[in-house]
Design a protein around this motif. Structure first.
Motif, PDB file in Angstrom:
ATOM      1  N   ARG A  24       1.026  -1.110   0.106  1.00 18.35           N
ATOM      2  CA  ARG A  24       0.154  -0.001  -0.003  1.00 18.35           C
ATOM      3  C   ARG A  24       0.877   1.117   0.138  1.00 18.35           C
ATOM      4  NH1 ARG A  24      -4.820   0.704   3.918  1.00 18.35           N
ATOM      5  NH2 ARG A  24      -5.916  -0.407   2.222  1.00 18.35           N
ATOM      6  N   ILE A  25       0.524   2.368  -0.759  1.00 23.02           N
ATOM      7  CA  ILE A  25       1.125   3.599  -0.864  1.00 23.02           C
ATOM      8  C   ILE A  25       0.126   4.677  -0.499  1.00 23.02           C
ATOM      9  CG2 ILE A  25       3.067   2.685  -1.956  1.00 23.02           C
ATOM     10  CD1 ILE A  25       1.911   4.432  -4.508  1.00 23.02           C
ATOM     11  N   ARG A  26       0.418   5.736  -0.235  1.00 23.41           N
ATOM     12  CA  ARG A  26      -0.372   6.913  -0.198  1.00 23.41           C
ATOM     13  C   ARG A  26       0.260   7.898  -1.217  1.00 23.41           C
ATOM     14  NH1 ARG A  26      -0.846   9.313   4.726  1.00 23.41           N
ATOM     15  NH2 ARG A  26      -2.681   9.961   4.371  1.00 23.41           N
ATOM     16  N   CYS A  27      -0.521   8.775  -1.978  1.00 24.42           N
ATOM     17  CA  CYS A  27       0.152  10.061  -2.799  1.00 24.42           C
ATOM     18  C   CYS A  27      -0.996  11.264  -2.621  1.00 24.42           C
ATOM     19  CB  CYS A  27       0.357   9.450  -3.877  1.00 24.42           C
ATOM     20  SG  CYS A  27      -1.162   8.963  -5.163  1.00 24.42           S
ATOM     21  N   ASP A  28      -0.054  12.307  -2.501  1.00 28.98           N
ATOM     22  CA  ASP A  28      -0.774  13.483  -2.404  1.00 28.98           C
ATOM     23  C   ASP A  28      -1.456  14.058  -3.679  1.00 28.98           C
ATOM     24  OD1 ASP A  28      -1.617  15.828  -1.715  1.00 28.98           O
ATOM     25  OD2 ASP A  28       0.379  16.550  -0.816  1.00 28.98           O
ATOM     26  N   GLY A  39      -6.971  13.053 -13.023  1.00 28.60           N
ATOM     27  CA  GLY A  39      -5.892  12.259 -13.867  1.00 28.60           C
ATOM     28  C   GLY A  39      -5.094  11.245 -13.136  1.00 28.60           C
ATOM     29  N   ILE A  40      -4.731  11.262 -11.929  1.00 26.24           N
ATOM     30  CA  ILE A  40      -4.170  10.353 -11.258  1.00 26.24           C
ATOM     31  C   ILE A  40      -5.198   9.199 -11.187  1.00 26.24           C
ATOM     32  CG2 ILE A  40      -3.474   9.757  -8.828  1.00 26.24           C
ATOM     33  CD1 ILE A  40      -2.242  12.557  -8.572  1.00 26.24           C
ATOM     34  N   ALA A  41      -6.433   9.494 -10.741  1.00 25.06           N
ATOM     35  CA  ALA A  41      -7.438   8.245 -10.702  1.00 25.06           C
ATOM     36  C   ALA A  41      -7.394   7.379 -12.159  1.00 25.06           C
ATOM     37  CB  ALA A  41      -8.613   8.908 -10.306  1.00 25.06           C
ATOM     38  N   GLU A  42      -7.535   8.227 -13.156  1.00 20.29           N
ATOM     39  CA  GLU A  42      -7.607   7.334 -14.262  1.00 20.29           C
ATOM     40  C   GLU A  42      -6.426   6.746 -14.618  1.00 20.29           C
ATOM     41  OE1 GLU A  42      -7.792   8.655 -19.073  1.00 20.29           O
ATOM     42  OE2 GLU A  42      -8.775   9.841 -17.504  1.00 20.29           O
ATOM     43  N   PHE A  43      -5.298   7.379 -14.345  1.00 22.25           N
ATOM     44  CA  PHE A  43      -3.973   6.602 -14.623  1.00 22.25           C
ATOM     45  C   PHE A  43      -3.940   5.203 -13.677  1.00 22.25           C
ATOM     46  CE2 PHE A  43       0.527   6.022 -12.557  1.00 22.25           C
ATOM     47  CZ  PHE A  43       1.205   5.612 -13.894  1.00 22.25           C
ATOM     48  N   LEU A  44      -4.434   5.395 -12.262  1.00 22.06           N
ATOM     49  CA  LEU A  44      -4.372   4.376 -11.582  1.00 22.06           C
ATOM     50  C   LEU A  44      -5.174   3.156 -11.815  1.00 22.06           C
ATOM     51  CD1 LEU A  44      -4.058   5.957  -8.205  1.00 22.06           C
ATOM     52  CD2 LEU A  44      -2.319   4.774  -9.079  1.00 22.06           C
ATOM     53  N   SER A  54      -8.343   4.429  -3.671  1.00 23.54           N
ATOM     54  CA  SER A  54      -9.533   4.904  -2.892  1.00 23.54           C
ATOM     55  C   SER A  54      -8.874   6.606  -2.316  1.00 23.54           C
ATOM     56  CB  SER A  54     -10.233   4.192  -1.816  1.00 23.54           C
ATOM     57  OG  SER A  54      -9.280   4.022  -0.716  1.00 23.54           O
ATOM     58  N   TYR A  55      -9.640   7.262  -1.727  1.00 20.81           N
ATOM     59  CA  TYR A  55      -9.311   8.297  -1.149  1.00 20.81           C
ATOM     60  C   TYR A  55      -9.177   8.273   0.483  1.00 20.81           C
ATOM     61  CZ  TYR A  55     -10.584  10.549  -5.473  1.00 20.81           C
ATOM     62  OH  TYR A  55     -10.367  11.047  -6.738  1.00 20.81           O
ATOM     63  N   GLU A  56      -8.326   8.878   0.912  1.00 22.96           N
ATOM     64  CA  GLU A  56      -8.197   8.814   2.618  1.00 22.96           C
ATOM     65  C   GLU A  56      -9.293   9.305   3.074  1.00 22.96           C
ATOM     66  OE1 GLU A  56      -7.066   7.227   5.263  1.00 22.96           O
ATOM     67  OE2 GLU A  56      -4.820   7.590   4.333  1.00 22.96           O
ATOM     68  N   SER A  57      -9.416   8.814   4.414  1.00 18.93           N
ATOM     69  CA  SER A  57     -10.690   9.570   5.187  1.00 18.93           C
ATOM     70  C   SER A  57     -10.653  10.564   5.396  1.00 18.93           C
ATOM     71  CB  SER A  57     -10.620   8.699   6.762  1.00 18.93           C
ATOM     72  OG  SER A  57      -9.470   8.736   7.290  1.00 18.93           O
ATOM     73  N   GLU A  58     -11.717  11.374   5.621  1.00 18.56           N
ATOM     74  CA  GLU A  58     -11.651  13.005   5.792  1.00 18.56           C
ATOM     75  C   GLU A  58     -10.559  13.471   7.011  1.00 18.56           C
ATOM     76  OE1 GLU A  58     -12.788  15.495   4.341  1.00 18.56           O
ATOM     77  OE2 GLU A  58     -13.222  14.130   2.763  1.00 18.56           O
ATOM     78  N   ALA A  64      -7.677  14.716  -0.995  1.00 14.74           N
ATOM     79  CA  ALA A  64      -6.283  15.303  -1.285  1.00 14.74           C
ATOM     80  C   ALA A  64      -5.287  14.124  -1.103  1.00 14.74           C
ATOM     81  CB  ALA A  64      -6.023  16.355  -0.289  1.00 14.74           C
ATOM     82  N   ILE A  65      -5.706  12.928  -0.729  1.00 13.36           N
ATOM     83  CA  ILE A  65      -4.920  11.808  -0.496  1.00 13.36           C
ATOM     84  C   ILE A  65      -5.476  10.609  -1.193  1.00 13.36           C
ATOM     85  CG2 ILE A  65      -3.407  10.370   1.084  1.00 13.36           C
ATOM     86  CD1 ILE A  65      -2.432  13.279   1.158  1.00 13.36           C
ATOM     87  N   THR A  66      -4.577  10.043  -2.044  1.00 15.45           N
ATOM     88  CA  THR A  66      -5.115   8.744  -2.719  1.00 15.45           C
ATOM     89  C   THR A  66      -4.503   7.446  -1.943  1.00 15.45           C
ATOM     90  OG1 THR A  66      -5.557   9.938  -4.855  1.00 15.45           O
ATOM     91  CG2 THR A  66      -5.301   7.694  -4.896  1.00 15.45           C
ATOM     92  N   VAL A  67      -4.950   6.528  -1.561  1.00 10.57           N
ATOM     93  CA  VAL A  67      -4.429   5.457  -1.210  1.00 10.57           C
ATOM     94  C   VAL A  67      -4.498   4.227  -2.290  1.00 10.57           C
ATOM     95  CG1 VAL A  67      -4.519   3.564   0.617  1.00 10.57           C
ATOM     96  CG2 VAL A  67      -5.273   5.985   1.262  1.00 10.57           C
ATOM     97  N   VAL A  68      -3.414   3.598  -2.435  1.00 14.29           N
ATOM     98  CA  VAL A  68      -3.306   2.791  -3.448  1.00 14.29           C
ATOM     99  C   VAL A  68      -3.014   1.452  -2.787  1.00 14.29           C
ATOM    100  CG1 VAL A  68      -2.137   2.027  -5.611  1.00 14.29           C
ATOM    101  CG2 VAL A  68      -2.414   4.455  -5.109  1.00 14.29           C
ATOM    102  N   ASP A  69      -3.564   0.429  -3.376  1.00 15.38           N
ATOM    103  CA  ASP A  69      -3.206  -1.038  -2.947  1.00 15.38           C
ATOM    104  C   ASP A  69      -2.736  -1.700  -4.211  1.00 15.38           C
ATOM    105  OD1 ASP A  69      -4.139  -1.135  -0.150  1.00 15.38           O
ATOM    106  OD2 ASP A  69      -6.309  -1.122  -0.812  1.00 15.38           O
ATOM    107  N   LEU A  70      -1.517  -2.318  -3.875  1.00 15.13           N
ATOM    108  CA  LEU A  70      -0.820  -2.944  -5.111  1.00 15.13           C
ATOM    109  C   LEU A  70      -1.048  -4.159  -5.163  1.00 15.13           C
ATOM    110  CD1 LEU A  70       2.695  -1.222  -4.313  1.00 15.13           C
ATOM    111  CD2 LEU A  70       0.949  -0.807  -5.826  1.00 15.13           C
ATOM    112  N   ARG A  71      -1.092  -4.844  -6.355  1.00 14.96           N
ATOM    113  CA  ARG A  71      -0.991  -6.493  -6.724  1.00 14.96           C
ATOM    114  C   ARG A  71      -0.058  -7.015  -6.082  1.00 14.96           C
ATOM    115  NH1 ARG A  71      -5.068  -6.936 -10.430  1.00 14.96           N
ATOM    116  NH2 ARG A  71      -5.387  -5.140 -11.889  1.00 14.96           N
TER     117      ARG A  71
END
Length: 73
Positions: A24-28, A39-44, A54-58, A64-71
């Protein structure tokens, strides 16, 4: 930052995360107009290393923060 520059950086970050076995990573993805976030959501969505995103909790940054789960495997 423009979407193209952001996705190039994110692609390198995803590669490095996969090489170091991160799951898992988080990106701003900032607030602003939403263009970068979209654009980031489409790329991912199309990235072969990404299982889901998904987006981080409020209380931790919200959209403003995207949480990415990797395969894995």
């Amino acid at each position: 930052m423009h979407v193209e520059e952001a996705t190039e950086r994110l692609d390198k970050y995803l590669d490095q995360a996969a090489l170091t076995n991160q799951t898992r990573i988080r990106c701003d993805s900032w607030h602003g107009t939403g263009a970068l976030r979209k654009g980031i959501a489409e790329f991912l969505r199309g990235h072969p290393l990404v299982e889901s995103s998904s987006y981080e909790s409020e209380e931790h940054g919200g959209r403003a923060i995207t949480v990415v789960d990797l395969r894995t495997g």
